[in-house]
Design an enzyme around this catalytic site. Structure first.
Site, PDB file in Angstrom:
ATOM      1  N   TYR A   1       8.283 -13.887 -23.633  1.00 22.71           N
ATOM      2  CA  TYR A   1       9.044 -12.894 -23.320  1.00 22.71           C
ATOM      3  C   TYR A   1      10.002 -13.343 -22.111  1.00 22.71           C
ATOM      4  O   TYR A   1       9.701 -14.134 -21.391  1.00 22.71           O
ATOM      5  CB  TYR A   1       8.016 -11.528 -22.699  1.00 22.71           C
ATOM      6  CG  TYR A   1       8.990 -10.663 -22.119  1.00 22.71           C
ATOM      7  CD1 TYR A   1       9.581  -9.429 -22.930  1.00 22.71           C
ATOM      8  CD2 TYR A   1       9.487 -10.336 -20.867  1.00 22.71           C
ATOM      9  CE1 TYR A   1      10.478  -8.422 -22.297  1.00 22.71           C
ATOM     10  CE2 TYR A   1      10.162  -9.550 -19.996  1.00 22.71           C
ATOM     11  CZ  TYR A   1      10.802  -8.369 -20.958  1.00 22.71           C
ATOM     12  OH  TYR A   1      11.449  -7.294 -20.248  1.00 22.71           O
TER      13      TYR A   1
ATOM     14  N   HIS B   1       0.956   5.739  -0.914  1.00 27.09           N
ATOM     15  CA  HIS B   1       0.096   6.934  -1.672  1.00 27.09           C
ATOM     16  C   HIS B   1       0.926   7.453  -2.599  1.00 27.09           C
ATOM     17  O   HIS B   1       1.319   8.778  -2.542  1.00 27.09           O
ATOM     18  CB  HIS B   1      -0.013   7.800  -0.110  1.00 27.09           C
ATOM     19  CG  HIS B   1      -1.060   7.584   0.635  1.00 27.09           C
ATOM     20  ND1 HIS B   1      -1.963   8.406   1.054  1.00 27.09           N
ATOM     21  CD2 HIS B   1      -1.299   6.310   1.129  1.00 27.09           C
ATOM     22  CE1 HIS B   1      -2.981   7.987   1.929  1.00 27.09           C
ATOM     23  NE2 HIS B   1      -2.525   6.553   2.093  1.00 27.09           N
TER      24      HIS B   1
ATOM     25  N   ASP C   1       1.444  -4.650 -20.836  1.00 23.55           N
ATOM     26  CA  ASP C   1       2.272  -5.715 -20.532  1.00 23.55           C
ATOM     27  C   ASP C   1       2.120  -6.317 -19.178  1.00 23.55           C
ATOM     28  O   ASP C   1       2.618  -7.447 -18.749  1.00 23.55           O
ATOM     29  CB  ASP C   1       3.717  -4.914 -20.485  1.00 23.55           C
ATOM     30  CG  ASP C   1       4.402  -5.000 -22.066  1.00 23.55           C
ATOM     31  OD1 ASP C   1       3.948  -5.693 -22.826  1.00 23.55           O
ATOM     32  OD2 ASP C   1       5.229  -4.070 -22.350  1.00 23.55           O
TER      33      ASP C   1
ATOM     34  N   HIS D   1      -8.758   7.553  -1.825  1.00 25.45           N
ATOM     35  CA  HIS D   1      -7.814   7.129  -1.092  1.00 25.45           C
ATOM     36  C   HIS D   1      -6.259   7.159  -1.823  1.00 25.45           C
ATOM     37  O   HIS D   1      -5.805   8.119  -2.206  1.00 25.45           O
ATOM     38  CB  HIS D   1      -8.170   5.905  -0.319  1.00 25.45           C
ATOM     39  CG  HIS D   1      -7.301   5.428   0.698  1.00 25.45           C
ATOM     40  ND1 HIS D   1      -7.593   4.322   1.844  1.00 25.45           N
ATOM     41  CD2 HIS D   1      -6.139   5.717   1.100  1.00 25.45           C
ATOM     42  CE1 HIS D   1      -6.851   4.166   2.483  1.00 25.45           C
ATOM     43  NE2 HIS D   1      -5.707   5.081   2.302  1.00 25.45           N
TER      44      HIS D   1
ATOM     45  N   HIS E   1       0.924  -1.135   0.018  1.00 26.07           N
ATOM     46  CA  HIS E   1       0.067   0.019  -0.034  1.00 26.07           C
ATOM     47  C   HIS E   1       1.014   1.249  -0.021  1.00 26.07           C
ATOM     48  O   HIS E   1       1.836   1.475   0.956  1.00 26.07           O
ATOM     49  CB  HIS E   1      -0.988  -0.023   1.238  1.00 26.07           C
ATOM     50  CG  HIS E   1      -1.587   1.144   1.606  1.00 26.07           C
ATOM     51  ND1 HIS E   1      -2.387   1.859   0.523  1.00 26.07           N
ATOM     52  CD2 HIS E   1      -1.789   2.067   2.519  1.00 26.07           C
ATOM     53  CE1 HIS E   1      -3.054   2.835   0.812  1.00 26.07           C
ATOM     54  NE2 HIS E   1      -2.802   3.151   1.948  1.00 26.07           N
TER      55      HIS E   1
END
Lengths: 230, 230, 230, 230
Positions: free
Chosen positions: D227, D97, D120, D169, D95
């Site tokens: 890839y 910001h 991708d 948020h 998490h």
């Protein structure tokens, strides 16, 4: 030039991409051709820059067969070799997803020439290769990416714009060798950033007048150039 | 001041441009005049900052003849000498293609005074020299760039705005010596960035009221200034 | 706390401003009050951060008289002391011209609460003090800047928004000491940047619903807070 | 894996967040689950990265009870454990910001797929979890944040978009372990930045055609991927 020397130049050009902060993780790859030997040295696929070594660089021929190296070459190899086959003048190719150039590619519009910073390096606009048709996507995708780039130049020389953006994808740049193609990738990112700022500040701004494009491009390129040292 | 001292000051001012991240590759050049000797020291053309040495700095006279040095002076030399000839107060000149200032130049509009950050250094707006006519482009281009700058000031003193943007091109700044002209180039870039953000956030915003421009400019400049140390 | 300790804390808080890249050259100043002694330590006016020493910090009383120090205090000293006199809770004040916060100040609008990043530190919007009247500008300008700030809070506690922007000028932040006021200056710049991006992406976006503002502010502030360590 | 090894991996992933400049001060937290032992290691609440030590990492069970550690776990712990309980494939959660991802969250709109950089890593758009109802905010807020995230995926696999933004948020990302969830947080920030630039340059731009999304996603994911290295 030996394979070792060729690999070293390509290694150093790839590391320069990372140093100039044009790549996130494994994004981006640089190659260089040895025209005498008809081989291309290119970054291996998916190897992080901090782990990359000179000997990881892969040598392929112009039909994409591995000539030397134990790793898979970049998944974009066929785009590089297509450009080398079509454009005999170029010696190095760089592909990045650099931020501002990619934003223009995602916007799917050519970058207009808005100032002398661009005109110093590009004669006019930086072209935008078209979004690929479904048929071509289902064909040989990376090869077709090369074809889309060459098509969007038409009769224009690749020397007049050593850079292109591919719609919905990202930029490719080129030059006389790997180092010069990275140099153009750095310039493209800065030019794209200035053009973004200019267009968001004044959306109605027109392209720079042709007289100034001529003046700046020609003072650096061609027989009457007077910029730099002899 | 000896030529060696003059070249050292100009060398250091050029390196400061690079350190402050105002230049990409060889973009940008800084000069300083010795008024007593009527000579100007300036960066050589097209030399990367990492290779630049004190002895590479070129000394020219005010008619652009090389007085000392083995390299070609900056291709913008005639713009610098034009400004020194016309404006007897200034001692140093800096030219960059710094990102936000160049975006305003490409937008071809003067930078309005939107806040006290600008008013602390510039009395009002930062002028924008006009796009050059085709006739002047075909004449002595770099000399005419200087002329366009002086013309756009009209009766305004160059001390009231130690910075200008040239439409379609990029900024020039000046000051009492080379170091001060670089200082103004750094400030211009930051002011141009703030002005860009303000105008894209609130396109309708008007210029700062004159009372605040007066207050901030005059608390730093002129006989009643009270900012800083004695 | 001795004057030496107070000056050291203020010195370190000023250097932190520079380290966090919130200032260009001499922009910005930080102060701290010793409530027991009714003195304030503040950065001297116009001294570059690389030259600043602990002993350069000036001690003034709440009427702006120099108590200790040989340099002039910041030209914004009267704004700081005004805030200390009016708001007995605060212990440190920071003034910067940080880029995004200043852009909002130049746009002359309060920063709306658009997300929980802001609500974690500010209870609602970040107020914008009005553009000063000509009469007040001609009076005691820096003192009036303090008055404008206090007036725009009205009945709102300065603890609910430890930060303000002053229209046409720049931000001020505060906290229990100098270090905390710098902490709030860093947060303000990041919040202002996010708010700029949000508003330019979706100009019509409304403020965050009150329920989320309450939740985030109150989980970090007040008697029911549960964020962090005991 | 021992608790010590688990804590070390989580510690290193948290420090990587800081090194990649995705966090300001204490913003952000990373966790990793040991499925065999049904425990999660997570950053403690409110501890600055420069002070964080391996032994500060807290071990909790899937019902959020502390199993080992003397500090409070992140205030977002219940969101992490909710995701681990609902999505048995994921091994790490991050998490942040981060600036551009948070700007999109504040704009309260899903990030459209505008180019191959996104394709991708994400199969289509990056979803935006709804603004929470007042009732749920007043309930178990952090648990409900997890529920909002899972609900916005509906029948879509969390592997198809290892990243989400929560309206008003900020983002959450995940992967097979803590390190991979941080990797996705870095990619999300870069993708969000490119999407911001594209939308402000050309607000009317449509999502990338499905054929290109398929091509790029599937050349990196699934049985026909080609890839990278074997």
């Amino acid at each position: 030039m030996s394979y070792t020397e060729l690999k070293r130049e390509v290694y150093e050009a790839n590391m320069e991409l990372d140093k100039r902060k044009l790549v996130t993780y494994t994004f981006g790859n640089v190659s260089q051709i040895d025209r005498a030997k008809s081989v291309v040295a290119i970054k291996p696929s998916g190897v992080p820059y901090e782990d990359l070594k000179v000997d990881d660089i892969v040598i392929v021929d112009l039909e994409n067969n591995i000539v030397e190296g134990s790793l898979n070459p970049s998944s974009d190899t066929k785009t590089h070799t297509y450009l080398y086959r079509e454009w005999s003048d170029i010696g190095g190719v760089t592909h990045t997803h650099s931020t501002y150039a990619t934003a223009w590619a995602q916007a799917q519009i050519a970058i207009p020439c808005l100032g002398t910073t661009q005109a110093d390096y590009v004669y006019g606009e930086i072209p935008c290769a078209a979004v690929m048709s479904d048929e071509r996507i289902k064909g040989d995708y990376e090869e077709e990416t090369g074809a889309q780039i060459v098509e969007c130049f038409g009769d224009r020389s690749p020397n007049e714009s050593p850079m292109v953006i591919v719609a919905g994808h990202a930029p490719f740049t080129w030059g006389k060798d790997a180092a010069k193609s990275v140099y153009h990738a750095v310039l493209l990112e800065e030019i794209a950033r200035m053009a973004y700022l200019t267009k968001t500040l004044t959306p109605e701004i027109a392209a720079l007048k042709q007289g100034l494009v001529d003046k700046h491009y020609l003072r650096k390129h061609g027989k009457d150039a007077y910029y730099g040292q002899k």
